[in-house]
Structures are given as C-alpha cells and as structure tokens.
Design a protein around this motif. Structure first.
Motif, mmCIF file in Angstrom:
data_model
loop_
_atom_site.group_PDB
_atom_site.id
_atom_site.type_symbol
_atom_site.label_atom_id
_atom_site.label_comp_id
_atom_site.label_asym_id
_atom_site.label_seq_id
_atom_site.Cartn_x
_atom_site.Cartn_y
_atom_site.Cartn_z
ATOM 1 N N UNK A 195 -10.734 30.691 29.750
ATOM 2 C CA UNK A 195 -10.001 31.548 28.823
ATOM 3 C C UNK A 195 -10.937 32.483 28.064
ATOM 4 N N UNK A 196 -12.091 31.964 27.641
ATOM 5 C CA UNK A 196 -13.038 32.790 26.902
ATOM 6 C C UNK A 196 -13.651 33.862 27.818
ATOM 7 N N UNK A 197 -13.997 33.470 29.041
ATOM 8 C CA UNK A 197 -14.612 34.425 29.973
ATOM 9 C C UNK A 197 -13.649 35.531 30.361
ATOM 10 N N UNK A 198 -12.366 35.197 30.474
ATOM 11 C CA UNK A 198 -11.363 36.186 30.851
ATOM 12 C C UNK A 198 -10.708 36.837 29.640
ATOM 13 N N UNK A 199 -11.227 36.507 28.441
ATOM 14 C CA UNK A 199 -10.699 37.055 27.183
ATOM 15 C C UNK A 199 -9.219 36.741 27.012
ATOM 16 N N UNK A 200 -8.835 35.520 27.421
ATOM 17 C CA UNK A 200 -7.464 35.065 27.195
ATOM 18 C C UNK A 200 -7.391 34.373 25.841
ATOM 19 N N UNK A 201 -6.195 34.333 25.213
ATOM 20 C CA UNK A 201 -6.061 33.493 24.019
ATOM 21 C C UNK A 201 -6.169 32.029 24.434
ATOM 22 N N UNK A 202 -6.741 31.162 23.576
ATOM 23 C CA UNK A 202 -6.856 29.750 23.939
ATOM 24 C C UNK A 202 -5.499 29.105 24.139
ATOM 25 N N UNK A 203 -5.462 27.990 24.881
ATOM 26 C CA UNK A 203 -4.199 27.309 25.190
ATOM 27 C C UNK A 203 -3.450 26.924 23.926
ATOM 28 N N UNK A 204 -4.168 26.474 22.883
ATOM 29 C CA UNK A 204 -3.519 26.065 21.637
ATOM 30 C C UNK A 204 -2.792 27.239 20.990
ATOM 31 N N UNK A 205 -3.408 28.444 21.051
ATOM 32 C CA UNK A 205 -2.774 29.631 20.475
ATOM 33 C C UNK A 205 -1.540 30.024 21.263
ATOM 34 N N UNK A 206 -1.612 29.905 22.598
ATOM 35 C CA UNK A 206 -0.440 30.235 23.425
ATOM 36 C C UNK A 206 0.707 29.287 23.124
ATOM 37 N N UNK A 207 0.410 27.999 22.950
ATOM 38 C CA UNK A 207 1.452 27.010 22.664
ATOM 39 C C UNK A 207 2.076 27.270 21.302
ATOM 40 N N UNK A 208 1.238 27.627 20.304
ATOM 41 C CA UNK A 208 1.747 27.907 18.964
ATOM 42 C C UNK A 208 2.644 29.130 18.969
ATOM 43 N N UNK A 209 2.241 30.175 19.700
ATOM 44 C CA UNK A 209 3.035 31.393 19.778
ATOM 45 C C UNK A 209 4.396 31.111 20.399
ATOM 46 N N UNK A 210 4.383 30.303 21.471
ATOM 47 C CA UNK A 210 5.646 29.983 22.139
ATOM 48 C C UNK A 210 6.559 29.176 21.234
ATOM 49 N N UNK A 211 5.996 28.210 20.471
ATOM 50 C CA UNK A 211 6.816 27.332 19.637
ATOM 51 C C UNK A 211 7.357 28.040 18.416
ATOM 52 N N UNK A 212 6.685 29.120 17.940
ATOM 53 C CA UNK A 212 7.140 29.823 16.742
ATOM 54 C C UNK A 212 8.035 31.009 17.057
ATOM 55 N N UNK A 213 8.277 31.286 18.353
ATOM 56 C CA UNK A 213 9.171 32.395 18.709
ATOM 57 C C UNK A 213 10.585 32.079 18.238
ATOM 58 N N UNK A 214 11.290 33.048 17.607
ATOM 59 C CA UNK A 214 12.642 32.847 17.092
ATOM 60 C C UNK A 214 13.604 33.625 17.965
ATOM 61 N N UNK A 215 14.418 32.934 18.802
ATOM 62 C CA UNK A 215 15.317 33.660 19.689
ATOM 63 C C UNK A 215 16.476 34.316 18.945
ATOM 64 N N UNK A 216 16.919 33.747 17.789
ATOM 65 C CA UNK A 216 18.070 34.278 17.070
ATOM 66 C C UNK A 216 17.589 34.750 15.708
ATOM 67 N N UNK A 217 17.444 36.063 15.543
ATOM 68 C CA UNK A 217 16.937 36.604 14.285
ATOM 69 C C UNK A 217 18.049 37.212 13.449
ATOM 70 N N UNK A 218 19.305 36.785 13.640
ATOM 71 C CA UNK A 218 20.425 37.347 12.913
ATOM 72 C C UNK A 218 20.393 36.895 11.461
ATOM 73 N N UNK A 219 21.057 37.633 10.542
ATOM 74 C CA UNK A 219 21.096 37.232 9.128
ATOM 75 C C UNK A 219 21.663 35.837 8.941
ATOM 76 N N UNK A 220 22.687 35.472 9.756
ATOM 77 C CA UNK A 220 23.287 34.153 9.645
ATOM 78 C C UNK A 220 22.267 33.069 9.948
ATOM 79 N N UNK A 221 21.468 33.292 11.020
ATOM 80 C CA UNK A 221 20.446 32.301 11.375
ATOM 81 C C UNK A 221 19.401 32.199 10.284
ATOM 82 N N UNK A 222 19.016 33.356 9.688
ATOM 83 C CA UNK A 222 18.016 33.337 8.620
ATOM 84 C C UNK A 222 18.534 32.590 7.411
#
Length: 275
Positions: A195-222
């Motif tokens: 990951x470092x050699x290919x300038x990829x984000x580390x696996x932990x960062x990819x997992x965190x990004x995926x887990x914090x994605x919010x599919x429903x950003x409507x006012x009701x959900x907020x």
C-alpha cells in the motif's frame, strides 16, 4: 559435416534459450497468480535450523512498484511503526557494515501484553533471483525470533514481496495458535508495504471510510440520528471542534527505552498460564 555442425549449433542455442527463460516464466506465473488474487497469499513453512513445533508463517504479494522502491520501505526499520499495524514500536539502535540492530515491539493478547526483541537485520543479499534480508534474534522477552524478507523483480515496475516470520514466545501458547498469528502478521506487513509503495491508503483507513459512509443523508435520517444520540446538533458541533487529546511524550532522542526482560503484563499472563 558442415550440416551436422550447423544442426548441433542450433540445438545447443535452443537449449540455452530454454534454460535462460525458465526462471522468467516461473516468476511470471507467480506474479500472474498474485495479480489475480489481488491480495496477499498466505502460507506456512516447517521451521528448521533449529526445528520447532511452531511453523514459520509467510505471506507473498505483488507490488506494482520497482524493486528499489520496495527495498527502501523494507529496510526503513525505524518507520515500521508508522505504516505496519503489527508493530507499535520500531527503532534502529545501531548500524554497522550494513547490518542494522533493530528494536521491535508487538502487542499480543489484544494489547494486554507485549513481546519485544532486538534483532540484527542483514543487508540485502542475492539468493538466485531473489534479494533476501534476514533478521536474527539477539535478545528480548521471547525465546527466538527470525524474519526473512524476499524481493524479486518481475519487471521494471513490479516486484514480488514475501515475508516469513518465526517467533517462539516464552508463554505456553499452542503452536497452532502462534503459527496463525505469524501468518496474519506477515500478511499485514507485506500488504502495508504494498500500500505504501503504490501510494494506496492503508487498509485501516479504507475500512474506516467504508464504515462511516452514510447512504441516507435526508433531513429525516439526520434528525433520527440526532435523537438516538441524545445530544443536540450544537453539542455535536462542540464535540467535533474540541481538540484531540495530546499524544504521550516521545522518549528523548537516542534513548532506546527498552522494556525490562519480563514486563509486568507478561508476568501476569505467565502466572495465569501456570495455574
């Protein structure tokens, strides 16, 4: 007679060509397998010299970067703690004639204890088509430690990277448990280098990004999320803007700060094991 010599010369040339291309074909086959896998390939080896009931854990991965780039990362021993999650401390204590004396610390038992070792890491040496960097145990709170990095250039922009690890802890863990942890650690290490050699984000960062994605950003959900959290948006903004806690002070430069030969956490688990 001339015809016979001509045929013999052609046959000899073809034989040499066949021999010269065999290693390249083998390397290509291995690189194709690793490329199709898209991640590290885990494996184990019987431990020899001396033998042990604990198998050596290994992992191989294809890195889309030149061998020189991969070598530079592998030999950056003092930086392991910054990009390989298996290590929470790494430090070069001394260097002489290309051999680095390196201190490494690894958490075990979900962070309840730590194992540490000081090892001599050899300069890169040729072994057939591979470059090999070996680590040998000098002292620590384990009985033995061995590490072997293997690097092989597939072409100018691709490298096969392998790590083979062996640790003999003083705690009485079943050999199969230790081997599984070694395989896992080898996988994490080669993946982190990739990951470092290919300038990829580390696996932990990819997992965190995926887990914090919010599919429903409507006012009701907020609104629902705010109600369930039990705090107002203003309070949440205050929490987000508060500064992060200060990190522990680093030890003075040049001070190894090595742990004692058997720290308290290890002693506690040794007592539990004896009971």
């Amino acid at each position: 007679m001339k015809k016979w010599w001509s045929l013999s010369l052609i046959a000899f040339s073809l034989a040499l060509l066949s021999l010269s291309t065999r290693p390249a074909r083998a390397a290509d086959a291995e690189s194709e397998k690793l490329a199709s896998l898209g991640k590290a390939l885990r494996y184990t080896l019987k431990t020899t010299g001396p033998t042990s009931a604990i198998d050596t854990g290994g992992a191989a991965i294809l890195v889309k970067a030149p061998l020189s780039t991969v070598r530079k990362l592998v030999t950056s021993y003092g930086s392991y703690k910054t990009f390989i999650s298996s290590f929470d401390q790494s430090r070069v204590l001394s260097k002489r004639k290309g051999t680095s004396e390196v201190y490494l610390q690894v958490p075990i038992l979900n962070g309840a204890a730590h194992i540490w070792t000081v090892a001599d890491m050899s300069p890169p040496a040729k072994d057939g088509a591979d470059e090999v960097i070996s680590g040998r145990y000098k002292r620590g709170n384990v009985s033995d430690f061995r590490a072997r990095w293997r690097l092989r250039a597939v072409d100018e922009n691709s490298t096969i990277l392998k790590l083979e690890l062996f640790v003999a802890p003083k705690l009485p863990f079943p050999p199969s448990v230790v081997t599984s942890q070694l395989v896992r650690a080898a996988d994490k290490a080669v993946t982190a280098v990739r990951d470092r050699a290919e300038a990829r984000p580390p696996a932990s960062a990819r997992a965190t990004t995926a887990s914090t994605a919010v599919p429903d950003a409507s006012p009701r959900a907020a609104a629902s999320a705010t109600a369930s959290s039990g705090s107002s948006p203003a309070a949440q903004r205050g929490e987000q803007s508060s500064p992060p806690p200060a990190s522990p002070a680093a030890p003075p430069a040049g001070v190894p700060a090595l742990p004692p030969a058997a720290d308290e956490s290890v002693r506690r688990h040794e007592d539990m094991a004896r009971r």
